[in-house]
Write an enzyme that holds these catalytic residues in place. Structure first.
Site, PDB file in Angstrom:
ATOM      1  N   HIS A 225    -120.921 -63.519  20.056  1.00 30.78           N
ATOM      2  CA  HIS A 225    -121.317 -62.422  20.939  1.00 30.78           C
ATOM      3  C   HIS A 225    -122.620 -61.828  20.428  1.00 30.78           C
ATOM      4  O   HIS A 225    -122.778 -61.583  19.229  1.00 30.78           O
ATOM      5  CB  HIS A 225    -120.239 -61.334  20.994  1.00 30.78           C
ATOM      6  CG  HIS A 225    -120.407 -60.398  22.147  1.00 30.78           C
ATOM      7  ND1 HIS A 225    -121.384 -59.435  22.166  1.00 30.78           N
ATOM      8  CD2 HIS A 225    -119.761 -60.303  23.324  1.00 30.78           C
ATOM      9  CE1 HIS A 225    -121.318 -58.774  23.312  1.00 30.78           C
ATOM     10  NE2 HIS A 225    -120.338 -59.287  24.034  1.00 30.78           N
ATOM     11  N   ARG A 266    -124.576 -65.690  26.970  1.00 30.91           N
ATOM     12  CA  ARG A 266    -124.437 -65.137  25.628  1.00 30.91           C
ATOM     13  C   ARG A 266    -125.037 -66.014  24.536  1.00 30.91           C
ATOM     14  O   ARG A 266    -125.622 -65.511  23.577  1.00 30.91           O
ATOM     15  CB  ARG A 266    -122.952 -64.897  25.328  1.00 30.91           C
ATOM     16  CG  ARG A 266    -122.391 -63.730  26.110  1.00 30.91           C
ATOM     17  CD  ARG A 266    -120.906 -63.597  25.890  1.00 30.91           C
ATOM     18  NE  ARG A 266    -120.413 -62.387  26.544  1.00 30.91           N
ATOM     19  CZ  ARG A 266    -119.137 -62.050  26.611  1.00 30.91           C
ATOM     20  NH1 ARG A 266    -118.233 -62.831  26.091  1.00 30.91           N
ATOM     21  NH2 ARG A 266    -118.763 -60.942  27.223  1.00 30.91           N
ATOM     22  N   HIS A 327    -116.966 -64.344  18.404  1.00 32.59           N
ATOM     23  CA  HIS A 327    -116.295 -63.519  19.404  1.00 32.59           C
ATOM     24  C   HIS A 327    -115.177 -64.232  20.154  1.00 32.59           C
ATOM     25  O   HIS A 327    -114.094 -63.692  20.322  1.00 32.59           O
ATOM     26  CB  HIS A 327    -117.337 -63.004  20.407  1.00 32.59           C
ATOM     27  CG  HIS A 327    -116.772 -62.159  21.493  1.00 32.59           C
ATOM     28  ND1 HIS A 327    -115.980 -61.052  21.249  1.00 32.59           N
ATOM     29  CD2 HIS A 327    -116.872 -62.251  22.846  1.00 32.59           C
ATOM     30  CE1 HIS A 327    -115.621 -60.495  22.400  1.00 32.59           C
ATOM     31  NE2 HIS A 327    -116.135 -61.212  23.377  1.00 32.59           N
TER      32      HIS A 327
END
Length: 434
Positions: A225, A266, A327
């Site tokens: 992330h 991302r 993440h």
């Protein structure tokens, strides 16, 4: 010996939704390695996607495929998107509340989405959904919930699962018999030094899948992330939701220069940040909230605002230091469209599983939706079955004396997971270099 119709390993959104979607005459056990609310589902901030209307379908499908580098299973993506409206209706029936204005849903937008299609509850959407599911599960007489109960093995023979071995807080082990076992154990952040996940969520089911020759898929597809609050303290990294950038926040380097389109997928944003940090010799970059109206920050992101202030950075007055962290896990135990693994009477749902929806990189706010859609499909498939295989001699399928040194067993599992990720990453790198 305990006997259940269905044992579900995990009390996050996927596990609880699967339990609630099963017939009420099924005797169900749901276990959690930590507290019942100790799942990453409770941490999800941004929201949950929903197909707005038929006109939104093609762009939603393309956004998901593009974020996944077109390595997604198209059938799974189609199932998820077309199931989304029914899933949201189910959640509302369970008491989940989403932001509304004049009785209509308010949709927000996040990175790599071409349309506003994300429902939210302030910046604690995961907590809102999962806490309501947990409350409904507690009300069901047929569902038993056990906290601080760790799965340490499966009871299986001839590629059929007959239950699991669990350990309580004191290390006492017990074999639990079940017609069906559903793995909803979450991801693997606990094996990484910096992660937004709870530390106890460490890929144990993946290690057991390797041990028992159950098929895995894309174990090296681990999402970083882009924006977690920078700190020098150990522990779980605090995530600053994609929604913040979706609402206008921008990333700046040490000179205050904007260096990337914040709404790209991302992995693209994370790589840009890491490249800039290396180039400038910094430990973090800055997230500038100033393009967002102050009342929007306070009302839409109260939890994020509170955490930043407590760390010494008021988003209304200053930039916030951010750094990428592990993440989400796009790979996992291979499952089909009904969440069945390659072992009979064994299902996997949520982040533990790999149904191919996410491909190489997850689109923001697809995780909660994907978990719920395929958890419900697992429940429907289980409910449709009338006969299950039974072990001829269940008690002799497992040696309970073999689980005395639990810390060593769990350490071994973690090493297996880390080794598999590295092996898969190396193999893929060699393949792609050709």
């Amino acid at each position: 010996m305990e006997k259940y119709d269905v044992v579900i390993v995990g009390t996050g959104a996927a596990g609880l939704f699967c339990a609630l979607s099963l017939p009420k005459d099924k005797k169900i056990l749901c276990i959690s390695k930590d507290a019942l609310d100790g799942s990453d589902s409770f941490l999800a901030q941004g929201g949950i996607c929903m197909l707005r209307d038929d006109a939104d379908y093609e762009s939603y499908f393309e956004d998901t495929m593009r974020a996944g580098h077109y390595e997604n299973r198209k059938e799974s993506v189609e199932i998820m998107i077309k199931s989304s409206q029914a899933i949201i209706a189910d959640l509302e029936n369970y008491g989940v509340e989403f932001e509304k204005k004049d009785g209509q849903f308010v949709f927000t937008k996040e990175g790599a989405h071409s349309n506003n299609r994300i429902l939210f509850h302030a910046d604690v959407t995961g907590r809102e959904i999962t806490s309501k599911l947990l409350a409904r599960a507690m009300e069901r007489d047929n569902i038993t919930l056990k906290a601080h109960t760790t799965m340490v093995d499966w009871v299986c023979q001839n590629n059929t699962c007959y239950g699991i071995v669990v350990a309580d807080m004191d290390g006492k082990t017990t074999a639990i018999k079940a017609d069906v076992t559903v793995l909803a154990c979450g991801g693997l952040g606990g094996v990484y030094p910096h992660s937004t996940n709870f530390r106890h969520i460490s890929g144990d089911a993946l290690a057991l899948a390797m041990y028992h020759n159950v098929k895995l898929e894309n174990c090296d597809y681990v999402q970083i992330h882009p924006t977690t609050l920078f700190t020098r303290q150990n522990g779980r990294s605090f995530l600053i939701s994609e929604s913040v950038r979706g609402e206008g926040a921008v990333l700046r380097d040490k000179n205050g220069e904007r260096f990337v389109d914040e709404l790209q997928p991302r992995d693209v944003v994370s790589n840009a940040i890491l490249k800039k940090m290396k180039e400038q010799g910094t430990e973090h970059v800055w997230l500038d909230f100033s393009p967002i109206p102050e009342d929007e920050i306070l009302n839409h992101f109260p939890n994020i605002y509170k955490h930043c202030v407590e760390a010494g950075f008021d988003p209304l007055k200053t930039w916030v230091p951010v750094v990428p962290a592990q993440h989400y896990f796009m790979g996992g135990i291979y499952v089909d469209r009904d969440s069945k693994t390659t072992m009979e009477q064994l299902y996997a749902v949520g982040e533990t599983s790999c149904n191919g929806v996410h491909g190489r990189n997850r689109l923001a706010s697809n995780s909660l939706l994907e978990s719920l859609v395929f958890a419900k499909r697992a429940a429907k498939d289980i409910a449709a079955q009338t006969e299950f295989k039974e072990a001829d001699d269940f008690d002799n399928l497992v040696n309970m004396d073999g689980y005395e040194d639990l810390p060593s067993i769990m350490e071994y599992y973690h090493a297996m997971v880390v080794g598999e990720i590295k092996k898969e990453a190396n193999l893929r790198a060699e393949k792609e270099a050709i």
